[in-house]
Design a protein around this motif. Structure first.
Motif, PDB file in Angstrom:
ATOM      1  N   GLN A  56       0.792  -1.134   0.106  1.00  0.00           N
ATOM      2  CA  GLN A  56      -0.061   0.021   0.060  1.00  0.00           C
ATOM      3  C   GLN A  56       0.863   1.301   0.075  1.00  0.00           C
ATOM      4  N   SER A  57       2.150   1.194  -0.154  1.00  0.00           N
ATOM      5  CA  SER A  57       3.183   2.269  -0.312  1.00  0.00           C
ATOM      6  C   SER A  57       3.052   3.007   1.064  1.00  0.00           C
ATOM      7  N   LYS A  58       3.018   2.310   2.073  1.00  0.00           N
ATOM      8  CA  LYS A  58       3.016   2.905   3.511  1.00  0.00           C
ATOM      9  C   LYS A  58       4.341   2.615   3.904  1.00  0.00           C
ATOM     10  N   ILE A  59       5.461   3.193   3.269  1.00  0.00           N
ATOM     11  CA  ILE A  59       6.959   2.811   3.787  1.00  0.00           C
ATOM     12  C   ILE A  59       7.087   3.869   4.869  1.00  0.00           C
ATOM     13  N   TRP A  60       6.694   5.030   5.142  1.00  0.00           N
ATOM     14  CA  TRP A  60       6.835   5.916   6.287  1.00  0.00           C
ATOM     15  C   TRP A  60       6.394   5.201   7.567  1.00  0.00           C
ATOM     16  N   VAL A  88       9.112   4.809  10.508  1.00  0.00           N
ATOM     17  CA  VAL A  88       8.782   5.252  11.752  1.00  0.00           C
ATOM     18  C   VAL A  88       9.078   3.998  13.111  1.00  0.00           C
ATOM     19  N   ILE A  89       8.432   3.046  12.800  1.00  0.00           N
ATOM     20  CA  ILE A  89       8.073   1.882  13.469  1.00  0.00           C
ATOM     21  C   ILE A  89       9.517   1.426  13.848  1.00  0.00           C
ATOM     22  N   ASN A  90      10.545   1.193  12.720  1.00  0.00           N
ATOM     23  CA  ASN A  90      11.504   0.751  12.692  1.00  0.00           C
ATOM     24  C   ASN A  90      12.490   1.589  13.504  1.00  0.00           C
ATOM     25  N   ILE A  91      12.323   2.989  13.347  1.00  0.00           N
ATOM     26  CA  ILE A  91      13.378   3.535  13.990  1.00  0.00           C
ATOM     27  C   ILE A  91      13.116   3.760  15.465  1.00  0.00           C
ATOM     28  N   VAL A  92      11.782   3.668  15.965  1.00  0.00           N
ATOM     29  CA  VAL A  92      11.525   3.685  17.278  1.00  0.00           C
ATOM     30  C   VAL A  92      11.986   2.389  17.974  1.00  0.00           C
ATOM     31  N   ILE A  93      11.680   1.341  17.344  1.00  0.00           N
ATOM     32  CA  ILE A  93      12.015   0.051  17.803  1.00  0.00           C
ATOM     33  C   ILE A  93      13.736   0.054  17.949  1.00  0.00           C
TER      34      ILE A  93
END
Length: 143
Positions: free
Chosen positions: A100-104, A108-113
């Protein structure tokens, strides 16, 4: 452990096509169904792989590994079993969002994790001195 993650990676790669086609055709309900199906398949695969983690000690004995390495690897393998199931659930969701092209959202999730995992590793390993067990638990929680 990485060999078994490669198997799950292969399953995840198949999702690229399964998730991309419904989005291109505007059939978002099919995308959700594919997410559910792929989650069941990857969880079933994780369930089938679990005995390899449980019997790591015996497998390594058959491969004539050093006893000290064998004992540490067997303990670690048991401790990271929850990560196997986390991988199994995470992979389909990543492809679902990517289609769905929801890369951001993923970024964001990966940076927080990542920040959370670094802090958790620092606390568990450096401050509390839990060693390998702490590293395994930090991975379990962050996944």
């Amino acid at each position: 452990m990485s060999t078994f993650c490669h198997l799950l990676e292969g399953l995840r790669s198949a999702l690229k096509t399964l998730c991309g086609q419904p989005v291109g055709a505007g059939q978002f309900d099919v995308l959700g169904v594919n997410l559910q199906r792929s989650s069941v398949i990857t969880l079933a695969t994780a369930l089938l792989l679990t005995p390899f983690y449980v019997f790591t000690s015996e497998i390594l004995k058959l491969l004539h590994q050093d006893k000290e390495i064998l004992e540490v690897a067997a303990k670690y393998a048991i401790w990271v079993i929850p990560q196997l199931y986390a991988y199994a659930l995470n992979f389909p969701v990543q492809k679902f969002l990517q289609a769905q092209s929801k890369i951001w959202v993923m970024t964001v999730i990966n940076i927080v994790i990542l920040v959370f995992r670094i802090l958790l590793n620092w606390v568990l390993l450096t401050k509390l001195g839990h060693g390998l067990f702490g590293a395994a638990m930090a991975g379990n929680v962050s996944w």
